[in-house]
Design an enzyme around this catalytic site. Structure first.
Site, short mmCIF file in Angstrom:
data_model
loop_
_atom_site.label_atom_id
_atom_site.label_comp_id
_atom_site.label_asym_id
_atom_site.label_seq_id
_atom_site.Cartn_x
_atom_site.Cartn_y
_atom_site.Cartn_z
N ARG A 283 -6.23 10.49 -10.65
CA ARG A 283 -5.62 11.14 -9.47
C ARG A 283 -5.10 10.03 -8.57
NH1 ARG A 283 -5.87 10.13 -4.74
NH2 ARG A 283 -7.76 10.90 -3.80
N ASP B 244 -14.12 6.04 -1.68
CA ASP B 244 -13.17 5.88 -0.58
C ASP B 244 -12.48 7.20 -0.25
OD1 ASP B 244 -11.58 4.43 1.22
OD2 ASP B 244 -9.99 4.21 -0.27
N ASP B 245 -12.11 7.96 -1.27
CA ASP B 245 -11.36 9.21 -1.04
C ASP B 245 -12.22 10.27 -0.36
OD1 ASP B 245 -8.89 8.37 -2.41
OD2 ASP B 245 -10.24 8.21 -4.11
N GLU C 173 -12.25 4.81 -6.64
CA GLU C 173 -10.95 5.11 -6.04
C GLU C 173 -10.10 5.97 -6.97
OE1 GLU C 173 -10.20 3.59 -2.83
OE2 GLU C 173 -8.76 5.23 -2.90
N ASP C 174 -9.59 7.03 -6.43
CA ASP C 174 -8.60 7.86 -7.12
C ASP C 174 -9.05 8.36 -8.49
OD1 ASP C 174 -7.30 7.40 -4.79
OD2 ASP C 174 -5.44 6.67 -5.67
N TYR D 113 0.87 -1.19 0.00
CA TYR D 113 0.00 0.00 0.00
C TYR D 113 0.90 1.24 0.00
CZ TYR D 113 -4.26 2.49 1.49
OH TYR D 113 -5.33 3.34 1.59
N ASN E 111 -5.39 7.01 7.67
CA ASN E 111 -5.58 6.54 6.30
C ASN E 111 -6.89 5.78 6.21
OD1 ASN E 111 -5.30 4.76 3.87
ND2 ASN E 111 -3.36 5.86 3.76
N LYS F 64 -5.68 -1.94 -2.85
CA LYS F 64 -6.84 -1.74 -1.96
C LYS F 64 -7.55 -3.08 -1.71
CE LYS F 64 -7.07 2.87 -1.48
NZ LYS F 64 -7.27 3.66 -0.26
N ASN G 129 -0.73 11.53 0.32
CA ASN G 129 0.07 10.34 0.01
C ASN G 129 0.71 10.47 -1.36
OD1 ASN G 129 -0.80 8.93 2.38
ND2 ASN G 129 -2.76 8.60 1.38
N1 LIG Z 1 -4.92 9.74 4.15
C1 LIG Z 1 -5.90 9.30 3.42
O1 LIG Z 1 -6.60 8.35 3.78
C2 LIG Z 1 -6.20 9.96 2.12
C3 LIG Z 1 -5.32 10.83 1.57
N2 LIG Z 1 -5.61 11.44 0.38
C4 LIG Z 1 -4.59 12.31 -0.18
O2 LIG Z 1 -5.05 13.63 -0.20
C5 LIG Z 1 -4.48 14.32 -1.30
C6 LIG Z 1 -5.57 15.07 -2.02
O3 LIG Z 1 -6.53 14.16 -2.52
P1 LIG Z 1 -7.92 14.70 -3.09
O4 LIG Z 1 -8.60 15.54 -2.11
O5 LIG Z 1 -8.64 13.54 -3.62
O6 LIG Z 1 -7.39 15.59 -4.31
P2 LIG Z 1 -8.12 16.77 -5.05
O7 LIG Z 1 -7.41 16.95 -6.32
O8 LIG Z 1 -9.59 16.53 -5.07
O9 LIG Z 1 -7.85 18.04 -4.10
C7 LIG Z 1 -6.62 18.65 -3.94
C8 LIG Z 1 -6.84 20.02 -3.38
O10 LIG Z 1 -5.58 20.59 -3.04
C9 LIG Z 1 -5.54 21.90 -3.54
N3 LIG Z 1 -4.17 22.34 -3.80
C10 LIG Z 1 -3.32 21.91 -4.74
N4 LIG Z 1 -2.15 22.59 -4.66
C11 LIG Z 1 -2.29 23.44 -3.63
C12 LIG Z 1 -1.43 24.41 -3.04
N5 LIG Z 1 -0.21 24.61 -3.50
N6 LIG Z 1 -1.90 25.11 -2.01
C13 LIG Z 1 -3.14 24.90 -1.52
N7 LIG Z 1 -3.99 24.00 -2.02
C14 LIG Z 1 -3.57 23.28 -3.07
C15 LIG Z 1 -6.36 21.87 -4.83
O11 LIG Z 1 -6.71 23.21 -5.15
P3 LIG Z 1 -7.61 23.58 -6.43
O12 LIG Z 1 -8.98 23.09 -6.08
O13 LIG Z 1 -7.52 25.05 -6.49
O14 LIG Z 1 -7.02 22.86 -7.59
C16 LIG Z 1 -7.51 21.00 -4.36
O15 LIG Z 1 -8.47 21.77 -3.70
C17 LIG Z 1 -3.76 13.26 -2.13
O16 LIG Z 1 -2.38 13.35 -1.88
C18 LIG Z 1 -4.27 11.96 -1.60
O17 LIG Z 1 -3.28 10.96 -1.63
C19 LIG Z 1 -6.78 11.22 -0.27
C20 LIG Z 1 -7.68 10.34 0.22
C21 LIG Z 1 -7.44 9.60 1.44
C1 LIG Z 2 -5.35 6.67 0.78
C2 LIG Z 2 -5.99 7.06 -0.44
O1 LIG Z 2 -7.05 6.58 -0.77
C3 LIG Z 2 -5.38 8.07 -1.28
O2 LIG Z 2 -4.34 8.62 -0.91
O3 LIG Z 2 -5.92 8.33 -2.34
MG LIG Z 3 -7.50 6.93 -2.81
#
Ligand SMILES: NC(=O)C1=CN([C@@H]2O[C@H](COP(=O)(O)OP(=O)(O)OC[C@H]3O[C@@H](n4cnc5c(N)ncnc54)[C@H](OP(=O)(O)O)[C@@H]3O)[C@@H](O)[C@H]2O)C=CC1
Ligand SMILES: CC(=O)C(=O)O
Ligand SMILES: [Mg+2]
Length: 576
Positions: free
Chosen positions: A177, A290-291, A267-268, A124, A476, A195, A432
């Protein structure tokens, strides 16, 4: 192998194409046979390596096909762990583990279950991220289904090529993504595969009931488009009607082939598709993102657990999300709902406690017109601010939550700003893999002089600061989705409701002990995850029964025991 569940298209459960209605149809001639001899050793489901007894070797035509010594599963496990530990590069460990999965499925899951903390970062995050980036080069044997635009109009046919018919959980991505690594196209397949390995190891869903799928609609990743080893279709991403029609064909075919109770975990996907797909298919399919939703449940559970150290209720705190996408707004929605449940604070009032920063700065009402729909509820009245340190000084959050996918953005100044007015600043770096984490555990503890409550999406080792050892938790969604899925499967649920996510979150929170809190942990140790998953599954199933979306009747009396009894056991079986 006989197709025992999905009708080929005749009347009621026409399995072999015997009804009048299927007279003109082309039928897949699935057959049932007993594996033996060389084929038995090549079948990962039944292969036991050198653990076949002499009697089994005689009965199954294996004599001479194996070295003479019989080695137990335990000893094979020990040998494999030794081999794995001899690899320096995590990617080599990943490749070796995937080869084991192709060779001896039970041994793979036994290793994973018995060595959870050591192997999770390989199967993972973070290593699976690197594996996806290099999937074309390390590709050996296909796993799961690849459904590309070339299969348009034939998706049902593609599904019928998959040998297993009793599918309970599908994890699907379109690769746009992948973690915080962006568009990896068809190479995102590593994520559904990873996953689902966790679905089995952590949640006990049978491997034969799991199906990883990658939908290939192209990629906008120039590097991959120019990579001779790229495994996907070489075109830019399909969008608009072409994309939505293709996804619709997929979702329709899934229901047609597997029925109402198969769980489809999105997912993603990039957020412009993720929210739409979830909204569109939630009323008609058993779907879960999931996200958005799994992450929400796990983070809410951590926030509630953190209150034991921080004091007050959720509504007494102010939350600042750095990143306003799927993960961030998904968490915020569930958080606001929980504030309503806890303090009867109207959702609109709860929202005022939650602030967002995106790539353009603080999300404020003057930006309303240009904001995507999922950000609008979080646009509050405030002057525009772009610098994160200025935003922290203006909003004065108690919790800073990184969901940006941008590594190293919680700088020393950012963390120090949080520590300047919070006795115990709550810092979550959820992005991540590790390279994209907003900060490391060490940075969070050092820059707050050991006062931070910290957790991260990818794992960090314990940190020693000033003679004290700090244990960062792993926030996570892996804590949630395996148990959540098991709860849906075991209750025969046909829809997901928000209340079921709260039930999962609550169950996870309930497993955090006083001892964990004293160590600064807001999550229980991941090594207890199978027990935790059983509790999550039981709580989710109970909610499904309460809401009336469970179809497995009558409801089992003891849902935790029932969950445990449903869980996959990786021990080798005896063969007659
Ligand atoms: N720990 C866990 O269980 C999980 C972790 N994640 C992680 O979270 C991260 C984001 O995922 P997700 O929400 O799906 O992605 P998205 O693409 O949906 O969202 C990313 C957000 O970050 C913003 N962003 C990008 N660059 C910057 C910056 N320089 N300053 C401020 N904001 C910024 C984007 O802005 P804008 O809207 O303006 O483009 C957007 O709003 C990934 O790395 C993913 O791995 C996700 C799911 C689960
Ligand atoms: C953990 C997860 O689902 C992600 O980083 O997208
Ligand atoms: Mg994910």
């Amino acid at each position: 192998m006989a197709d025992t569940t999905s009708a080929v298209g005749g009347g009621v459960q026409d399995v072999y194409g015997e009804d009048c209605a299927t007279e003109d149809q082309i039928i897949t001639p699935w057959t049932l046979s007993v594996a033996s001899g060389y084929n038995l050793l090549r079948d990962p489901r039944y292969n036991k390596g050198m653990a076949f007894t002499h009697e089994e070797r005689d009965a199954h035509y294996l004599r001479g096909l194996l070295p003479p010594v019989v080695i137990s599963q335990q000893l094979q496990e020990k040998r494999l762990m030794q081999n794995l530990r001899s690899f320096e590069a995590p990617l080599h460990k990943y490749i070796s583990l995937m080869e084991l999965l192709d060779r001896d499925e039970k041994l793979f899951f036994k290793l994973l279950i018995d060595n959870m903390e050591e192997l999770l970062p390989i199967v993972y995050t973070p290593t699976v991220g690197e594996a996806c980036q290099r999937y074309g080069s390390i590709f050996r044997r296909p796993r799961g289904l690849f459904i590309s635009l070339n299969d348009k109009g034939k998706i049902l046919e593609v599904l019928k090529n998959w040998p297993e018919k009793s599918i309970q959980v599908i994890v699907v991505t379109d690769g746009e993504r992948i973690l915080g690594l962006g568009d990896l196209g068809c190479q995102g397949m590593g994520i559904p595969v990873g996953k689902l390995a966790l679905y089995t190891a952590l949640g006990g869903v049978r491997p034969s009931a799991c199906l990883p799928i990658t939908i290939d609609v192209g990629t906008n990743n120039e590097k991959l488009l120019n990579d001779e080893f790229y495994i996907g279709i070489r075109q830019r991403r399909a969008t608009g009607k072409v994309y939505s029609d293709f996804l619709h064909e997929f979702m329709t075919a899934i229901k047609q082939n597997y029925g109402e109770k198969v769980l489809v975990q999105f997912e993603d996907f990039a957020n412009h598709n993720a929210f739409e797909l979830l909204e569109k298919y939630s009323p008609t399919h058993l779907v879960f993102n999931d996200d958005v939703q799994g992450t929400a449940a796990v983070v809410l559970s951590g926030l509630v657990a953190a209150l034991k150290s921080l004091g007050g209720t959720l509504a007494d705190h102010t939350f600042l999300f750095f990143g306003a996408g799927e993960a961030g707004t998904g968490i915020a929605e569930l958080l606001a709902l929980e504030m309503y449940h806890q303090a009867k604070l109207p959702v609109d009032e709860s929202r005022k406690k939650i602030w967002f920063v995106d790539s353009k700065g603080l999300v404020v009402s003057s930006r309303m017109e240009s904001l995507q729909a999922f950000k609008k509820p979080w646009a509050h009245d405030h002057e525009p601010v772009t610098n994160l340190i200025d935003i922290i000084k203006a909003v004065k959050p108690t919790a800073l939550i990184g969901t940006s996918g941008q590594g190293k953005t919680f700088t020393k100044e950012v963390i120090e700003a949080m520590a300047s007015f919070n006795k115990k600043p709550l810092i979550m770096a959820l992005s991540n893999p590790t390279t994209q984490s907003e900060c490391t555990a060490e940075e969070a503890y050092y820059w707050t002089e050991g006062r931070a409550i910290f957790s991260s999406g990818s794992p960090f080792n314990p940190v020693e600061y000033n003679g004290k050892v700090f244990f960062p938790g792993q926030a996570n969604n892996a804590y949630i989705f395996p148990g959540f899925g098991l709860g849906l499967v075991m209750s025969g649920a046909i829809r997901v409701h928000k209340e079921m996510l709260l039930a999962a979150s609550e169950a996870l929170g309930g497993t955090v002990t006083q001892e964990d809190c004293q160590k600064g942990m807001i999550y229980p140790p991941i090594s207890n995850i199978r027990k935790i998953s059983a509790h999550i599954a039981a709580n989710v199933a109970a909610k499904a029964y309460e809401i009336g979306v469970a179809t497995r009747l009558p409801q089992p009396e003891n849902l935790v025991k029932f969950a445990e009894s449903c869980m996959y056991n990786p021990n080798y079986r005896n063969y007659r």
